[in-house]
Design an enzyme around this catalytic site. Structure first.
Site, short mmCIF file in Angstrom:
data_model
loop_
_atom_site.label_atom_id
_atom_site.label_comp_id
_atom_site.label_asym_id
_atom_site.label_seq_id
_atom_site.Cartn_x
_atom_site.Cartn_y
_atom_site.Cartn_z
N GLU A 164 44.29 34.75 50.56
CA GLU A 164 43.46 34.03 49.62
C GLU A 164 43.84 33.35 48.53
O GLU A 164 43.79 33.72 47.43
CB GLU A 164 42.51 35.46 49.31
N GLU A 352 40.37 41.00 57.03
CA GLU A 352 39.66 42.14 56.20
C GLU A 352 38.49 42.00 56.05
O GLU A 352 37.67 41.05 56.14
CB GLU A 352 40.33 41.87 54.60
N1 LIG Z 1 34.17 35.54 42.46
N2 LIG Z 1 34.72 36.27 43.39
N3 LIG Z 1 35.35 36.74 44.09
C1 LIG Z 1 36.46 37.88 43.99
C2 LIG Z 1 37.03 37.43 45.45
C3 LIG Z 1 36.50 37.65 46.74
C4 LIG Z 1 36.21 39.00 47.32
N4 LIG Z 1 37.57 40.02 47.05
C5 LIG Z 1 38.53 39.65 48.09
O1 LIG Z 1 38.46 38.96 49.01
C6 LIG Z 1 39.44 40.77 47.83
C7 LIG Z 1 40.39 40.94 49.07
C8 LIG Z 1 42.14 41.00 48.99
O2 LIG Z 1 42.80 40.63 49.80
C9 LIG Z 1 42.32 42.45 48.67
O3 LIG Z 1 43.62 42.71 48.14
C10 LIG Z 1 41.22 43.25 47.87
O4 LIG Z 1 41.48 44.63 47.54
C11 LIG Z 1 39.92 43.30 48.86
C12 LIG Z 1 38.76 44.03 47.97
O5 LIG Z 1 38.42 43.37 46.87
C13 LIG Z 1 39.44 41.64 48.89
#
Ligand SMILES: N=[N+]=NCCCCNC(=O)[C@@H]1[C@H]2[C@H](O)[C@@H](O)[C@H](O)[C@@H](CO)[C@@H]12
Length: 446
Positions: A164, A352
């Site tokens: 990301e 994910e």
């Molecule tokens: N504005 N805004 N947006 C916030 C970011 C987008 C949504 N969150 C993710 O994709 C993170 C991804 C991460 O790899 C993981 O380390 C996190 O634990 C998960 C759960 O949160 C997901």
């Protein structure tokens, strides 16, 4: 009854800072998330990743859980400062030994290792010299990647350079909610350029080292829908699609930042990240797969927002997770279809997908997380539609194996198929663990 292909990979995902703990043990260097979480006010519940799930000391128990779950693959990240405490130079052998042991246990269990090189825990020593804004970090990442390709030349099934880059760039350097906690849009643009360059150098090193396995990158992608069919709402949605999705998809697959976004940022007075022709080719060199993290869609309309002039909407008829994210399974189908048609990746893995819920054991110590089963089922059915229509999807990873440290929210958000009692560090398998166990075994969603 939707069946996935016999060779479809079902897995689960975690990340080093979120589960390992042992933040300063066995020679590990400080990371920017150690520093950020130790800084009062940054983490909503005041917790840190100092212990988290204590996976560093309990990895054998956790691999046994993975074996019981029956997954084909396990996605985890390597902590850069556990390998290079200063970011580059001196190797911390004990850190390397931890990952050797983990990968060895996975192989014994017949589980394919999937390694994320960078899941946000940059060595603090590199941040002290500018972090991802600094060219030195790009070079240090390439050295770190090459060292890991040499150290695990044959054992890894998938290598993911970055997790990301959008979050690293814009949540870490513009919104300021993630480490290093900067609020400077120009820095965020520069960071996004340097992350892409570092990805390109790592892929080049992977090819030169003739490492076995496949290499790719993981992007968090979200369909963006206009709140109404007015011209200005449609334009707002296009701007957000550029900001959230095309800003990384275009350089990686088309070799250019999206023109409409460059023009928009220039109009807003931001210095644009520059790429030479050689740098564009480096970033857009072929990769073996695209990782997609999917959680929710976004609904936007024209607004007064500073940079993007957008307003976000939460459709009242929808359900929302403990993170406040809309539950929108069709969005997974939409994003896979769009990416497949518009960017033609060689292969796609959903690296994910998952849901945060306020899970608590009942009087008998069980966790009946039926809403998580419903979420995973609906998203797997949406994914199956895309696979059925010929999209090149080879695997799906649930976020997450176990509850863990959810960044700015600390330990208060639970995404796991396994519950973690943070006072005893006991693992408790949730109902969703047993449901997913059946899906993995049968390759069928019912
Ligand atoms: N504005 N805004 N947006 C916030 C970011 C987008 C949504 N969150 C993710 O994709 C993170 C991804 C991460 O790899 C993981 O380390 C996190 O634990 C998960 C759960 O949160 C997901």
């Amino acid at each position: 009854m939707p069946y996935f292909p016999e060779d479809f990979i079902f897995g689960v995902a975690t990340a080093s800072y979120q589960i390992e703990g042992a933040w300063n043990e066995d020679g590990k260097g400080e990371s920017i998330w150690d520093r950020f979480a130790h800084t009062p006010g940054n983490i909503q519940d005041g917790t840190t990743g100092d212990v988290a799930c204590d996976h560093y000391h309990r990895f054998e128990e956790d691999v046994a859980l993975l074996k019981e779950l029956g997954v084909d693959a396990y996605r985890f990240s390597i902590s850069w400062p556990r390998i290079f405490p200063e970011g580059r130079g001196r190797v911390n052998e004990k850190g390397l030994d931890f990952y050797r042991s983990l990968i060895g246990k996975l192989q014994e269990a017949g589980i394919k290792p999937v390694v994320t090189l960078y899941h946000w825990d940059l060595p603090q020593k590199l941040q002290d010299k500018g972090g991802w804004e600094n060219q030195e970090t790009v070079e240090a990442f390439a050295e770190y990647a090459r060292f890991l390709f040499q150290s695990f030349a044959k054992e890894v099934f998938l290598w993911i350079t970055h997790n990301e880059p959008w979050v690293v760039s814009f949540v870490g350097h513009y919104e300021g909610r993630h480490a290093p906690g900067k609020r400077d849009f120009k820095s965020a643009l520069q960071v996004s350029r340097n992350l892409l360059l570092s990805h390109g150098l790592a892929v080049q090193a992977f090819r030169e080292e003739k490492t076995l396995g496949s290499i790719g990158i993981t992007l968090n992608l979200t369909p963006v829908h206009p709140f109404s069919d007015s011209e200005e709402d449609i334009l707002a949605a296009k701007r957000c699609d550029g900001y959230f999705n095309r800003w990384f998809l275009d350089p990686l697959f088309k070799g250019e930042f999206p023109e409409d976004m460059l023009l928009w940022y220039e109009k807003k007075g931001f210095a644009l990240p520059q790429l030479s022709e050689e740098e564009k080719s480096l970033i857009a060199q072929p990769i073996d797969f695209l990782g997609i993290n999917y959680y929710f869609r976004r609904v936007v309309g024209k607004g007064e927002g500073a940079i993007f002039e957008v307003e976000f909407f939460n459709p009242p008829q929808s359900e929302y997770t403990d993170m406040g994210w809309e539950i929108y399974p069709e969005g997974l189908y939409e994003i896979v279809k769009r990416v497949s048609e518009e960017y033609q990746p060689e292969d796609i893995y959903i690296t994910e997908n998952g849901i945060a819920l306020p899970d608590q054991p009942d009087s008998k110590g069980r966790i009946n997380d039926q809403r998580r089963i419903d979420y995973l089922r609906s998203h797997l059915l949406a994914l199956h539609r895309a696979v059925d229509e010929g999209c090149p999807v080879s695997g799906y990873f649930v976020w997450s194996l176990m509850d863990n440290f959810e960044w700015g929210f600390g330990l208060s958000k639970r995404f796991g198929l396994v519950y973690v009692d943070y006072t005893t560090l006991q693992r408790i398998k949730k109902a969703s663990f047993y449901w997913y166990q059946k899906v993995v075994k049968s390759k069928r969603v019912d």
